[in-house]
Write a protein that holds these residues in place. Structure first.
Motif, PDB file in Angstrom:
ATOM      1  N   LEU A  35      36.278  28.512  82.636  1.00  0.00           N
ATOM      2  CA  LEU A  35      35.921  29.060  81.334  1.00  0.00           C
ATOM      3  C   LEU A  35      35.028  30.301  81.398  1.00  0.00           C
ATOM      4  N   SER A 104      35.210  26.409  74.705  1.00  0.00           N
ATOM      5  CA  SER A 104      34.802  25.013  74.547  1.00  0.00           C
ATOM      6  C   SER A 104      33.917  24.801  73.322  1.00  0.00           C
ATOM      7  N   THR A 173      38.095  22.696  78.903  1.00  0.00           N
ATOM      8  CA  THR A 173      37.353  22.489  77.660  1.00  0.00           C
ATOM      9  C   THR A 173      37.086  21.010  77.425  1.00  0.00           C
ATOM     10  N   ARG A 177      33.386  19.285  77.189  1.00  0.00           N
ATOM     11  CA  ARG A 177      33.012  18.625  75.940  1.00  0.00           C
ATOM     12  C   ARG A 177      32.676  17.150  76.161  1.00  0.00           C
TER      13      ARG A 177
END
Length: 202
Positions: A35, A104, A173, A177
């Motif tokens: 990311l 995210s 993501t 999370r």
């Protein structure tokens, strides 16, 4: 008076992203690596324009040199040192050069935008407030525009990926999370639905 768009120190005190024992360090690092090349600053500009793997010392630096905020991360030194409890700018994240966000946080960005728009309409219709109080409590057009820009830039970035790349971002993501708490501890912001824009391609 702090406007409804501002995040109070008390709210930040309740807001933490403890690492879940279900998410391994290896998986978390892999997710961060995936990311990090899709990270944006407050203007919606990409921080790193080329994808690259983080070195061991860079992982350590990131852990030490940043702190979580409701819809991204903060790298302001004094706030990081205080664990996110001492922002010198009254927690005006999207107006601060120390703010970063990535895909995210897309659900949080959308939820925050909805909250700002809802608060603006509610305050515009309020008849029991002095004009100065309404002005200070009403989310600014600039903040709303900035959040919209961030959402659009993240979505546009994701749209430009191949199906396989989007799947990798979606997996990264989900991993990140899982390492965060569901409740943000922020007044007036409901926990976001976990449906990312990426899900449409699933």
């Amino acid at each position: 008076m702090v406007s409804s768009g501002a995040i109070t120190p008390k709210a930040f005190g309740q807001f933490q992203y403890p690492t879940s024992p279900l998410v391994t360090e290896k998986r978390t690092r892999a997710a961060v690596d995936k990311l990090v090349s899709h990270q944006f600053d407050r203007h919606g500009n990409k921080i790193w324009t080329q994808a690259r793997q983080l070195l061991e010392h860079e992982h350590a630096r990131l852990r030490i040199g940043q702190v979580s905020v409701p819809y991204g991360i903060c790298v302001e030194p004094s706030n990081v040192k205080a664990g996110g409890h001492s922002c010198p700018f009254r927690f005006r994240c999207v107006g601060c050069d120390h703010f970063r966000t990535d895909p995210s946080y897309l659900p949080e960005l959308r939820t925050y935008l909805d909250t700002l728009l809802r608060d603006r309409e509610r305050l515009a219709a309020a008849s029991d407030l002095d004009a100065w109080a309404r002005t200070e409590a009403t989310p600014s057009d600039e903040e709303i525009k900035r959040i919209r820009t961030l959402i659009r830039r993240v979505e546009t970035d994701l749209d430009g990926l191949t199906e396989d790349e989007r799947e990798q971002i979606k997996d990264a993501t989900r991993t990140l999370r899982k390492s965060r708490t569901v409740s943000l501890g922020m007044p007036g912001i409901r926990p976001p639905e976990p449906d990312l824009r990426l899900e449409r391609d699933a």
